[in-house]
Design a protein around this motif. Structure first.
Motif, PDB file in Angstrom:
ATOM      1  N   VAL A  42       0.963  -1.121  -0.109  1.00 14.68           N
ATOM      2  CA  VAL A  42      -0.035  -0.131   0.076  1.00 14.68           C
ATOM      3  C   VAL A  42       0.757   1.173   0.072  1.00 14.68           C
ATOM      4  O   VAL A  42       0.525   2.311  -0.488  1.00 14.68           O
ATOM      5  CB  VAL A  42      -1.030   0.015   1.441  1.00 14.68           C
ATOM      6  CG1 VAL A  42      -1.656   1.227   1.269  1.00 14.68           C
ATOM      7  CG2 VAL A  42      -2.033  -1.208   1.053  1.00 14.68           C
ATOM      8  N   SER A  43       1.937   1.293   0.706  1.00 10.91           N
ATOM      9  CA  SER A  43       2.977   2.191   0.434  1.00 10.91           C
ATOM     10  C   SER A  43       3.534   2.653  -0.893  1.00 10.91           C
ATOM     11  O   SER A  43       3.399   3.930  -1.170  1.00 10.91           O
ATOM     12  CB  SER A  43       4.336   1.927   1.417  1.00 10.91           C
ATOM     13  OG  SER A  43       3.713   1.723   2.669  1.00 10.91           O
ATOM     14  N   LEU A  44       3.494   1.535  -1.499  1.00 12.66           N
ATOM     15  CA  LEU A  44       3.946   1.966  -3.105  1.00 12.66           C
ATOM     16  C   LEU A  44       2.634   2.673  -3.650  1.00 12.66           C
ATOM     17  O   LEU A  44       3.095   3.571  -4.755  1.00 12.66           O
ATOM     18  CB  LEU A  44       4.225   0.453  -3.767  1.00 12.66           C
ATOM     19  CG  LEU A  44       5.578  -0.325  -3.236  1.00 12.66           C
ATOM     20  CD1 LEU A  44       5.726  -1.432  -3.919  1.00 12.66           C
ATOM     21  CD2 LEU A  44       6.664   0.591  -3.579  1.00 12.66           C
ATOM     22  N   ILE A  45       1.497   1.985  -3.359  1.00 16.30           N
ATOM     23  CA  ILE A  45       0.362   2.604  -4.012  1.00 16.30           C
ATOM     24  C   ILE A  45       0.397   4.280  -3.730  1.00 16.30           C
ATOM     25  O   ILE A  45       0.185   5.173  -4.418  1.00 16.30           O
ATOM     26  CB  ILE A  45      -0.774   2.099  -3.558  1.00 16.30           C
ATOM     27  CG1 ILE A  45      -1.113   0.741  -4.235  1.00 16.30           C
ATOM     28  CG2 ILE A  45      -1.989   2.967  -4.013  1.00 16.30           C
ATOM     29  CD1 ILE A  45      -2.276   0.008  -3.653  1.00 16.30           C
ATOM     30  N   TRP A  46       0.710   4.723  -2.534  1.00 17.45           N
ATOM     31  CA  TRP A  46       0.694   6.047  -2.017  1.00 17.45           C
ATOM     32  C   TRP A  46       1.854   6.911  -2.875  1.00 17.45           C
ATOM     33  O   TRP A  46       1.409   7.976  -3.161  1.00 17.45           O
ATOM     34  CB  TRP A  46       0.873   6.079  -0.507  1.00 17.45           C
ATOM     35  CG  TRP A  46      -0.489   6.000   0.277  1.00 17.45           C
ATOM     36  CD1 TRP A  46      -0.716   4.979   1.119  1.00 17.45           C
ATOM     37  CD2 TRP A  46      -1.718   6.330   0.272  1.00 17.45           C
ATOM     38  NE1 TRP A  46      -1.915   4.773   1.656  1.00 17.45           N
ATOM     39  CE2 TRP A  46      -2.439   5.875   1.080  1.00 17.45           C
ATOM     40  CE3 TRP A  46      -2.061   7.669  -0.430  1.00 17.45           C
ATOM     41  CZ2 TRP A  46      -3.643   6.369   1.344  1.00 17.45           C
ATOM     42  CZ3 TRP A  46      -3.400   8.119  -0.300  1.00 17.45           C
ATOM     43  CH2 TRP A  46      -4.200   7.503   0.615  1.00 17.45           C
ATOM     44  N   VAL A  47       2.750   6.022  -2.955  1.00 18.35           N
ATOM     45  CA  VAL A  47       3.887   6.776  -3.739  1.00 18.35           C
ATOM     46  C   VAL A  47       3.335   7.111  -5.270  1.00 18.35           C
ATOM     47  O   VAL A  47       3.726   7.993  -5.609  1.00 18.35           O
ATOM     48  CB  VAL A  47       5.371   6.114  -3.718  1.00 18.35           C
ATOM     49  CG1 VAL A  47       6.152   6.621  -4.843  1.00 18.35           C
ATOM     50  CG2 VAL A  47       6.109   5.758  -2.469  1.00 18.35           C
ATOM     51  N   ARG A  48       2.847   6.246  -5.783  1.00 22.51           N
ATOM     52  CA  ARG A  48       2.339   6.370  -7.169  1.00 22.51           C
ATOM     53  C   ARG A  48       1.258   7.438  -7.254  1.00 22.51           C
ATOM     54  O   ARG A  48       1.154   7.952  -8.446  1.00 22.51           O
ATOM     55  CB  ARG A  48       1.460   4.961  -7.693  1.00 22.51           C
ATOM     56  CG  ARG A  48       2.569   3.925  -7.797  1.00 22.51           C
ATOM     57  CD  ARG A  48       3.672   4.121  -8.967  1.00 22.51           C
ATOM     58  NE  ARG A  48       2.915   4.618 -10.163  1.00 22.51           N
ATOM     59  CZ  ARG A  48       3.756   5.074 -11.320  1.00 22.51           C
ATOM     60  NH1 ARG A  48       4.885   5.582 -11.084  1.00 22.51           N
ATOM     61  NH2 ARG A  48       2.908   5.590 -12.275  1.00 22.51           N
ATOM     62  N   LEU A  49       0.730   7.793  -6.173  1.00 20.02           N
ATOM     63  CA  LEU A  49      -0.347   8.771  -5.986  1.00 20.02           C
ATOM     64  C   LEU A  49       0.195  10.193  -5.452  1.00 20.02           C
ATOM     65  O   LEU A  49      -0.432  11.027  -5.251  1.00 20.02           O
ATOM     66  CB  LEU A  49      -1.491   8.642  -4.897  1.00 20.02           C
ATOM     67  CG  LEU A  49      -2.458   7.309  -5.435  1.00 20.02           C
ATOM     68  CD1 LEU A  49      -3.386   6.981  -4.360  1.00 20.02           C
ATOM     69  CD2 LEU A  49      -3.104   7.577  -6.692  1.00 20.02           C
ATOM     70  N   ASP A  50       1.715  10.313  -5.563  1.00 15.54           N
ATOM     71  CA  ASP A  50       2.642  11.309  -4.966  1.00 15.54           C
ATOM     72  C   ASP A  50       2.063  11.750  -3.682  1.00 15.54           C
ATOM     73  O   ASP A  50       2.386  12.874  -3.471  1.00 15.54           O
ATOM     74  CB  ASP A  50       2.211  12.564  -5.970  1.00 15.54           C
ATOM     75  CG  ASP A  50       2.630  12.327  -7.501  1.00 15.54           C
ATOM     76  OD1 ASP A  50       3.618  11.489  -7.539  1.00 15.54           O
ATOM     77  OD2 ASP A  50       1.770  12.576  -8.439  1.00 15.54           O
TER      78      ASP A  50
END
Length: 314
Positions: A42-50
């Motif tokens: 989920v941390s990677l998802i937040w990174v993709r969402l800037d």
């Protein structure tokens, strides 16, 4: 279709599959490992969402602090698990599935109905940047635009630990929170507890310091420090401090106390409560963040350590 789009589709599929597996698996330890891995993805998802600040928080809590505590709890529960565990009825499982699907549908509809562009605090954060000299818009929002909410959040943490400590009997007050952990001094856990904390402390301090201009902040840094402290405690290399320690209580009230003091200073010498003088805005905010780093680290570690159980004298 670009490589980035393919990566996002694969990431979403893996996260959903891992979430379903974590729910369906019956063994506590396997479910815990799945939950920790889910938090990291989920941390990677937040990174993709800037949303790098949120990603750091998710990684520190979901994969770090929460992971350490859940793995320790799962290890203790493994000995008590029975092979004939109670299975929910088909109606209960069907109801849970329907409720989950309905919640997901409501969230999807709410997101799709957002105006274009979606509401944002970015203009307010940019407007505050010139007054605070902080380049990180998230820090500007937390410490200037909604500083009152941020201060109350830290007070809630302090009240939470008082509440947890109040669960102990009157005779136990002043004792050390939680049981004394014992581990093999030559085992893997003790080795990791000696290896990681020096690097973890540096990373936690760096996350705090860089939070003024880049993603980071006191909560993320404090969560990292709390993880390192809990790791040392769980390995039996150190014990939790007694609840009667004056230094401990000073650390616990440092963040909210300094925040309130600065706020009253703005009320007395400025235009409003928590109104930072422009010439000293950045130093004051950094001072509050440093105090909050110590408070958050100590509070999270002690909240997870439990209520005072043992006498100060051993």
């Amino acid at each position: 279709m670009s490589i980035a789009t393919v990566f996002e589709i694969v990431l979403a599929a893996v996260v959903l599959g891992l979430a379903l597996w974590t729910i369906a698996v019956r063994e506590t330890y396997s479910a815990t490992v799945g939950f920790v891995a889910y938090g990291l993805l989920v941390s990677l998802i937040w990174v993709r969402l800037d949303a790098v600040d949120v990603a750091l928080t998710e990684a520190a809590i979901g994969g770090g602090l929460g992971g350490v505590v859940l793995l320790g709890a799962a290890a203790r529960l493994r000995a008590t698990e029975t092979t004939t565990a109670e299975t929910p009825s088909r109606m209960v499982r069907l109801g849970a599935a329907i409720l989950s699907a309905a919640t997901a549908a409501v969230l999807a509809v709410a997101i799709l109905r957002l105006p274009d562009p979606a509401p944002t605090l970015a203009p307010a954060a940019v407007a505050k940047a010139s007054a605070t000299s902080l380049a990180n818009p998230v820090t500007n929002v937390l410490m200037a635009f909604r500083a009152m909410d941020t201060m109350l959040e830290k007070i809630v943490l302090l009240l939470a630990i008082v509440g947890v400590w109040s669960l102990a009997s009157d005779q136990a007050w002043g004792g050390r929170p939680g049981p004394r952990h014992e581990a093999d001094p030559n085992g893997v856990l003790a080795f990791i507890a000696r290896l990681l904390p020096p690097a973890g402390i540096v990373i936690g301090i760096y996350i705090l310091w860089t939070g003024a201009d880049h993603p980071g902040g006191a909560f993320q840094g404090g969560a990292v420090l709390a993880s390192m402290w809990l790791l040392v405690i769980m390995a039996g290399l150190a014990d939790t401090p007694p609840a009667s320690s004056r230094r401990l209580r000073l650390v616990l009230v440092a963040g909210p106390g300094l925040f309130l003091l600065v706020g009253l200073g703005g009320l007395c010498f400025g235009s409003a409560f928590l109104a930072y003088p422009i010439a000293f805005a950045k130093p004051l905010i950094l001072g509050i963040e440093i105090a909050m780093l110590l408070t958050i680290a100590a509070t999270l570690a002690l909240l997870l350590a439990g209520a005072p159980e043992r006498s100060v004298q051993r």
